[in-house]
Write a protein that holds these residues in place. Structure first.
Motif, short mmCIF file in Angstrom:
data_model
loop_
_atom_site.label_atom_id
_atom_site.label_comp_id
_atom_site.label_asym_id
_atom_site.label_seq_id
_atom_site.Cartn_x
_atom_site.Cartn_y
_atom_site.Cartn_z
N PRO A 60 0.84 -1.21 0.00
CA PRO A 60 0.00 0.00 0.00
C PRO A 60 0.87 1.25 0.00
CG PRO A 60 0.10 -0.93 2.20
CD PRO A 60 0.84 -1.89 1.31
N PRO A 61 0.54 2.26 -0.81
CA PRO A 61 1.33 3.49 -0.79
C PRO A 61 1.10 4.30 0.48
CG PRO A 61 -0.54 3.72 -2.28
CD PRO A 61 -0.55 2.30 -1.80
N THR A 62 2.10 5.03 0.90
CA THR A 62 1.94 5.97 2.01
C THR A 62 1.07 7.14 1.58
OG1 THR A 62 4.13 5.33 2.81
CG2 THR A 62 3.22 7.37 3.68
N ALA A 63 1.23 7.54 0.32
CA ALA A 63 0.42 8.62 -0.25
C ALA A 63 0.43 8.47 -1.76
CB ALA A 63 0.97 9.99 0.15
N GLY A 64 -0.54 9.11 -2.40
CA GLY A 64 -0.58 9.09 -3.86
C GLY A 64 -1.65 8.16 -4.39
#
Length: 378
Positions: A60-64
């Motif tokens: 999972p991305p931290t952000a984006g």
């Protein structure tokens, strides 16, 4: 009314990934067109594989945001995304036949037996393994197992096929053969391929475009020719192929300009290639007069510090009188392995076309404000 721009097969918007205090991916924005063969190239730890895993849904991305065909799939599980992944180790089931391996994804999707067999046999034909469906993986060569893994990934007809260094376990000759076959296969099936590799030659050979990764960021995106001929940073110049960098006093003396400049070794020629001197008469014979370069060229004098014979080519390392060191690659049209040792220490003049000294911008260093913004964005 003109048609609008086509929706990219894959788009990444502000993609970031942190593992505790370590920022593995530091803000990636990228669009990959439908049907494109796209390579993500970089050294170990540059973030390319982490980006691939976020596209696949394994991380999972931290952000984006990850968009597939315009659809936001950032928070979807891997099986909910229209992608498939081929790994370096292939991960074939040894107790299943080749056909059963290829059918596996269709069985999970509850496709009927007759359609499964038809589509599996079609996929095996696509990768030139028709007739081998009843064999077990252990009875196949490394290249054949790699093609089984490709067929298993292609049979579900994904929107995007992700390839995580799938040729890394093959020997050199087989890798070169599979590079050609994989590119030909991609053209035939028309699926978007996203290929992760640390091998620069592999990326240049196979891809329509390349993204070069450096410390979790994309340093440059372009066609193989653009990235090789016009590197955007000193890192790209040094990582993609071999490059000579001229800067400081040497650049001013030879080019008459300030800045950093990249010159590829094959663009440089030896003006009047040196011949092996007669060591017995060295004290009595004056040094040879070096031929001038043409008016359209820049030239420099120096001495050969090292010579490396590599079969079809010879690599000369030259210490310039102007203070820099350049590497020159020359085809072995006349030189043989017996000649090279005697060339060390010989005087030489180098010449290259003026336009082949390409200005390389200095890398952009994030400011404290950029870092604060990035932290807030995470």
């Amino acid at each position: 009314m003109s048609a609008g721009p086509a929706t990219p097969a894959l788009a990444l918007r502000g993609l970031r990934k942190s593992f505790g205090p370590v920022e593995a991916v530091a803000g990636v924005d990228l669009e990959i067109a439908d049907g494109e063969f796209f390579a993500m190239l970089g050294p170990s730890g540059s973030g390319k594989t982490t980006v691939l895993r976020m596209i696949a849904g394994f991380e999972p991305p931290t952000a984006g945001t990850v968009l597939l065909g315009g659809r936001d799939v950032t928070r979807l599980a891997p099986f909910e995304r229209d992608v498939n992944t081929v790994f370096q180790d292939y991960a074939l089931f040894p107790h299943l036949t080749v056909r059963q391996n290829v059918e596996y994804g269709l069985r999970v999707r509850k496709v009927g037996r007759a359609e499964r067999r038809e589509r599996a046999d079609e996929a095996l034909r696509d990768v030139r393994l028709d007739g081998l469906g009843d064999r077990r993986p252990a009875a196949l060569s490394g290249g054949q197992r790699q093609r089984v893994a490709l067929a298993r990934a292609l049979v579900i007809r994904p929107k995007v096929l992700l390839l995580d260094e799938p040729l890394g376990a093959l020997d050199l000759k087989l890798r070169e053969q599979m590079q050609v076959e994989l590119k030909a296969l991609q053209r035939e099936v028309g699926i978007t391929f996203v290929f992760v590799t640390h091998d620069q030659e592999e990326a240049l050979t196979m891809s329509d475009r390349v993204a070069v990764f450096d410390n979790g960021r994309i340093a440059q995106v372009g066609t193989p020719a653009e990235v090789y001929e016009r590197p955007a940073t000193p890192f790209v110049a040094g990582f993609v192929g071999t490059s000579n960098l001229l800067s400081g006093d040497a650049a001013r003396a030879l080019l008459g300009r300030d800045g950093t400049f990249s010159i590829r070794p094959e663009k440089i020629r030896l003006v009047g290639p040196p011949t092996a001197p007669d060591r017995g008469a060295a004290s009595e014979t004056p040094e040879p007069e070096l031929s001038p370069a043409s008016a359209a060229e820049t030239s420099a004098t120096g001495r050969i510090a090292e010579v490396v014979y590599a079969g079809p080519t010879t690599r000369f390392v030259v210490d310039l009188d102007a203070g820099a060191r350049l590497v020159v690659t020359q085809q072995n049209l006349t030189t043989s392995s017996a000649d090279v040792a005697a060339l060390r220490g010989a005087p030489v003049r180098l010449a290259w076309r003026t336009e082949h000294a390409v200005p390389v911008p200095d890398p952009v260093v994030p400011t404290p404000r950029d870092k604060e913004s990035a932290h807030a964005y995470r």
